[in-house]
Scaffold this active site. Sequence first.
Site: not given
Length: 480
Positions: A108, A244, A246, A248
């Site tokens: 992340s 960010d 990834d 999400d």
Amino acid sequence: MTVLTLQDMATQSGVAFGTSGARGKVADMTPDLCHAYTTAFLNAVVPKATSIVLGHDLRPSSPEIAAACAAAIESLGMTVIYGGALPTPALALYAAQCGSPAIVVTGSHIPFDRNGIKFYREDGEITKADERAMLDFLVGLPKQLTLPKLPAPDPRVEQAYLDRYIRFFGANALDGETIAVYEHSSVARDVLRKILEALGAEVISLGRTDVFVPIDTEAVRHEDIEQAREWAELYDFDAIVSTDGDADRPLIGDEKGEWMRGDVVGILTAQYLHATAVVTPVSSNSALERTESFAQVVQTRIGSPYVIEGMQQAAHAGAELVVGYEANGGFLLGSQVLRNGQRLGPLPTRDAVLPMLALLCGAKAQTLKMSEVGYRLPKRFTASDRIQNFATSSSRDLIASLRNDHVLLRNVMAPQAGPVEAIDETDGLRVHFASGDIVHLRPSGNAPELRCYAESTSVRSAKRLCDECLLRILKTASKL
């Protein structure tokens, strides 16, 4: 073959479950360890699965970790559905559609030298009980682990995510809009362009890099704040968006290049969807309750598992349209939404694209500039930041000292904010002062960091509360 519990291996390696999956230093996330985490998940949580959706972000270490996960999947006779480098919510969506569990390799927003693995059951993210079952599982380590070559990505995984939003919002939803995408190393950078262009927007690509950039949407770096403002002067856009690593968690900025706070994005998205029940961590902006827009507001500990649990409870209690969001802007949809004859199905995992499109389309529908979309919200403003490389044990010791000494608490957290009116220990130490200011301290669940959240009546005062509190902590911690 060596047999250990996953807990033993986690303790030895330092790779452990946090608020969102297993996280650790890349050097500690060896192929054997990643194979063991995957083996424990497959046996202890989803033993009846026949196929597993697998994907990852753009960190250099992610493909090798994914290969170790693939080796564990194949060793148990299960099939790998490889999505490749895609947003975490895209992988979770496809897994839910095909009734398969999913494994996503991503760190992340955490620093470059770290990574992680997220695990999903057929019905969504694993629970804390699932984590416990995995840690208790006895894992047999192979004497020699050979990593397989990852296959070509299955295009159906990405297409399902594109279709979800293009169909719901409509091909002409953003006609005439110019949207800048700060691409950096976000795994969503190409997906975002495809979705925005399909909705009719003109897209300006900015800041693309092959070097991983750890964008934290809760604590935006000074250089990213300044860069967005500079781009706004150079380019004529209606909004700027990013995510960010990834994808999400969204980062949404206005036509001036000013980034919006994630908890404000959450409120506006919930309003756009006409939610009846909203679940969010205790660290989120209290403007949520003050809007009086929602029949039910539920506050939880920080972390998507707690938000999801709260959403499930609200749904079971009969709430009509349940949503959740975190202060980082990640938005979770717990119910089906019907609008203009189109259906948007539930996606109870953090997602960056839904809040982006909700704000962009909402602004266009109301003929508002992006800087104007939150003008009706109560004037409460939040700020957050962190002290990196601050041991979790040190964070806990500090919080314990403050909890037990209210004079020290005031002197460290907010000496100018008046007497303490209330203390909330839902997650860390959240203190309400007589001035109306709020300061909240907690250890990060993903990295050795101490996080500070502050809320006040202006952007400047909230940032000052946060910055000055962290400076005092740096001076105080060594004396405790």
